[in-house]
Design a protein around this motif. Structure first.
Motif, PDB file in Angstrom:
ATOM      1  N   LEU A 157       2.428   0.815 -10.927  1.00 13.09           N
ATOM      2  CA  LEU A 157       3.486  -0.192 -10.916  1.00 13.09           C
ATOM      3  C   LEU A 157       4.572   0.250 -11.887  1.00 13.09           C
ATOM      4  O   LEU A 157       4.280   0.612 -13.030  1.00 13.09           O
ATOM      5  CB  LEU A 157       2.917  -1.545 -11.342  1.00 13.09           C
ATOM      6  N   VAL A 158       5.818   0.225 -11.430  1.00 11.05           N
ATOM      7  CA  VAL A 158       6.948   0.651 -12.259  1.00 11.05           C
ATOM      8  C   VAL A 158       7.960  -0.489 -12.336  1.00 11.05           C
ATOM      9  O   VAL A 158       8.321  -1.092 -11.317  1.00 11.05           O
ATOM     10  CB  VAL A 158       7.623   1.915 -11.691  1.00 11.05           C
ATOM     11  N   ASP A 161       0.834  -1.210   0.000  1.00  6.94           N
ATOM     12  CA  ASP A 161       0.000   0.000   0.000  1.00  6.94           C
ATOM     13  C   ASP A 161       0.865   1.256   0.000  1.00  6.94           C
ATOM     14  O   ASP A 161       0.384   2.341  -0.315  1.00  6.94           O
ATOM     15  CB  ASP A 161      -0.917   0.014   1.225  1.00  6.94           C
ATOM     16  N   THR A 162       2.106   1.097   0.385  1.00 10.51           N
ATOM     17  CA  THR A 162       3.067   2.202   0.459  1.00 10.51           C
ATOM     18  C   THR A 162       4.222   1.897  -0.491  1.00 10.51           C
ATOM     19  O   THR A 162       4.290   0.804  -1.060  1.00 10.51           O
ATOM     20  CB  THR A 162       3.590   2.346   1.900  1.00 10.51           C
ATOM     21  N   PRO A 163       5.148   2.821  -0.699  1.00 12.09           N
ATOM     22  CA  PRO A 163       6.254   2.548  -1.618  1.00 12.09           C
ATOM     23  C   PRO A 163       7.004   1.269  -1.259  1.00 12.09           C
ATOM     24  O   PRO A 163       7.303   1.009  -0.094  1.00 12.09           O
ATOM     25  CB  PRO A 163       7.144   3.784  -1.460  1.00 12.09           C
ATOM     26  N   THR A 194       9.244   1.030 -17.515  1.00  6.65           N
ATOM     27  CA  THR A 194       7.841   0.894 -17.899  1.00  6.65           C
ATOM     28  C   THR A 194       6.987   1.173 -16.677  1.00  6.65           C
ATOM     29  O   THR A 194       7.280   0.688 -15.584  1.00  6.65           O
ATOM     30  CB  THR A 194       7.549  -0.522 -18.429  1.00  6.65           C
ATOM     31  N   ALA A 195       5.944   1.972 -16.861  1.00  3.87           N
ATOM     32  CA  ALA A 195       5.029   2.279 -15.759  1.00  3.87           C
ATOM     33  C   ALA A 195       3.599   2.021 -16.220  1.00  3.87           C
ATOM     34  O   ALA A 195       3.250   2.267 -17.385  1.00  3.87           O
ATOM     35  CB  ALA A 195       5.193   3.721 -15.311  1.00  3.87           C
ATOM     36  N   SER A 214       8.552  -1.918  -8.672  1.00  5.87           N
ATOM     37  CA  SER A 214       8.226  -1.014  -7.567  1.00  5.87           C
ATOM     38  C   SER A 214       6.756  -0.629  -7.558  1.00  5.87           C
ATOM     39  O   SER A 214       6.124  -0.482  -8.613  1.00  5.87           O
ATOM     40  CB  SER A 214       9.067   0.275  -7.662  1.00  5.87           C
ATOM     41  N   ALA A 215       6.223  -0.475  -6.344  1.00  4.31           N
ATOM     42  CA  ALA A 215       4.927   0.154  -6.126  1.00  4.31           C
ATOM     43  C   ALA A 215       5.185   1.579  -5.667  1.00  4.31           C
ATOM     44  O   ALA A 215       6.075   1.820  -4.852  1.00  4.31           O
ATOM     45  CB  ALA A 215       4.128  -0.615  -5.075  1.00  4.31           C
ATOM     46  N   MET A 216       4.398   2.535  -6.194  1.00  8.48           N
ATOM     47  CA  MET A 216       4.646   3.944  -5.918  1.00  8.48           C
ATOM     48  C   MET A 216       3.973   4.447  -4.651  1.00  8.48           C
ATOM     49  O   MET A 216       4.215   5.575  -4.212  1.00  8.48           O
ATOM     50  CB  MET A 216       4.199   4.791  -7.120  1.00  8.48           C
TER      51      MET A 216
END
Length: 413
Positions: free
Chosen positions: A152-153, A121-123, A162-163, A191-193
């Protein structure tokens, strides 16, 4: 005078015996060996802690890739799904993600074939780095699209990025996104932003490029510690169908039974039917795949009540007070009956531990644990790395015996 009717050809299982269900895999291997293959051959091993521990599966992977080319690591559970996770051929790091397992009765789905997902839910970020150069020439990330989903990156260490938004107005469903890799990529970070929930179901890294996959073997081990065959009933059918379409496995190795045999809650009135139904579900989702069903290795526990009728004392010097659980033998027989009825290849892990003093392999876990150095763990249920490697070599040799038989029959046509 009428012509004699042509004799019907023998069914495959009568021609090639117990290897009949593996023929699709043998055909794929033949394509690799002849140089005609244009894509990798994927093996999916699905099971419990014996599978989650990558020692057995990595020995299988090593032997197959040595003889039929190395196409890379293949599909993995995402991030670090459990403590002491040490997948072979890659290094994985993770920060900020929370693993959610289908083994948890309170965790809500949907689930894919990895039976675990990483939630944030967080970075948060996770990075995968193959040991071998070129090991991430191509790759995919499987994630959930869901209402309110965050960004999503995916970033490659050589600059690719890619994002995508994982938000959807529909119910949660799986999506696949290519990794932005090149021939020079060494690692990829997902990564999650932190702008909404993100759930990762799995990721795959392999050699070659997105346009031209490298031929060879991809061998995936997807195991959940403590699980039984019933955990697969939690897999979402739509997600499973898409996973099998994309992964296109040519061999399924299904390895459950230890926990059914040690649990006191196993319902044996319906076990055979459930076991058969779940494996048929996998076969229906992957109709091009061969199949091997693996019976559990030897395991014992201390007997606490008389009459100690199953004692290992006569079979192993250290066996006093230990016995094979009666339910473990019930599981084995149920699996044998289902496999024979369906003409599925069955491989007996306990039998692979046998020796002249223990011709059926019973109580050998104690003998293996008493070796110097030991090859079985002190819990009398699991093997150590050398034990897993030895038994994996046994399965590999068995499969290759079938491959030779199939080839000999093929050339007689």
């Amino acid at each position: 005078m009428g012509c004699a009717a042509a004799r019907d050809p023998l069914p495959a299982h009568e021609k090639i015996g117990r290897y009949a269900s593996v023929v699709p895999f043998y055909k794929a291997l033949d394509s690799l060996r002849s140089g005609q293959a244009t894509e990798p051959v994927t093996v999916l091993q699905i099971g419990d802690s014996h599978t989650a521990n990558d020692s057995f599966s990595d020995q299988m992977r090593t032997l197959l890739q040595k003889d039929f080319q190395n196409a890379g690591r293949g599909f993995l559970q995402p991030g670090i799904p459990f403590r002491y996770y040490h997948p072979a051929q890659v290094t994985v790091s993770s920060t900020g993600w929370t693993p959610v397992s289908a083994f948890s009765k309170t965790a809500a789905g949907p689930w894919g074939i990895s039976l675990v997902r990483q939630h944030a839910d967080t970075p948060a970020s996770m990075t995968i780095t193959p040991d071998e150069a070129g090991g991430v020439g191509r790759g995919m990330v499987e994630f959930l699209s869901q209402p309110g989903g965050g960004q999503l990156v995916i970033e490659a260490d050589d600059g690719g990025r890619t994002a995508v938004s994982t938000a959807s107005s529909q119910d949660s469903d799986s999506m696949w996104l290519r990794m932005p890799t090149t021939a020079d990529t060494h690692s990829v970070t997902v990564s999650a932003m932190g702008d909404g929930p993100v759930d990762i179901l799995g990721w795959e890294v392999a050699k070659g490029s997105q346009a031209k996959p490298a031929p060879g073997i991809l061998y995936s081990n997807l195991g959940i510690t403590g699980s039984t065959i019933d955990i697969l009933s939690r897999v979402d059918p739509r997600i499973l169908s898409e996973e099998m379409r994309r992964l296109n496995p040519r061999l399924l190795i299904i390895a459950f039974g230890t926990n059914e045999g040690f649990n006191t809650s196993t319902n044996f009135d319906t076990y055979s039917a459930r076991y058969e139904q779940i494996i048929q579900m996998l076969r229906n989702a992957a109709p091009m795949a061969g199949l091997v069903v693996v019976m559990p290795p030897d395991g014992v526990r201390q007997e606490r009540l008389p009459p100690f009728t199953r004692s290992c004392e006569r079979l192993a010097p250290t066996g006093k007070g230990f016995a094979s659980p009666a339910a473990l033998n019930t599981v084995r027989q149920a699996q044998i009956d289902v496999a024979r009825r369906n003409h599925w290849m069955q491989w007996d892990w306990r039998q692979a531990m046998a020796d002249t003093a223990h011709p059926d392999g019973r109580c050998t876990i104690l003998v293996w644990g008493n070796r110097n150095p030991p090859v079985a763990a002190k819990d009398h249920v699991h093997l150590l790395k050398a034990g897993y490697q030895q038994t994996a070599t046994s399965l590999y040799d068995d499969l290759m015996n079938g491959y030779k038989l199939w080839n000999s029959l093929k050339h007689k046509k």
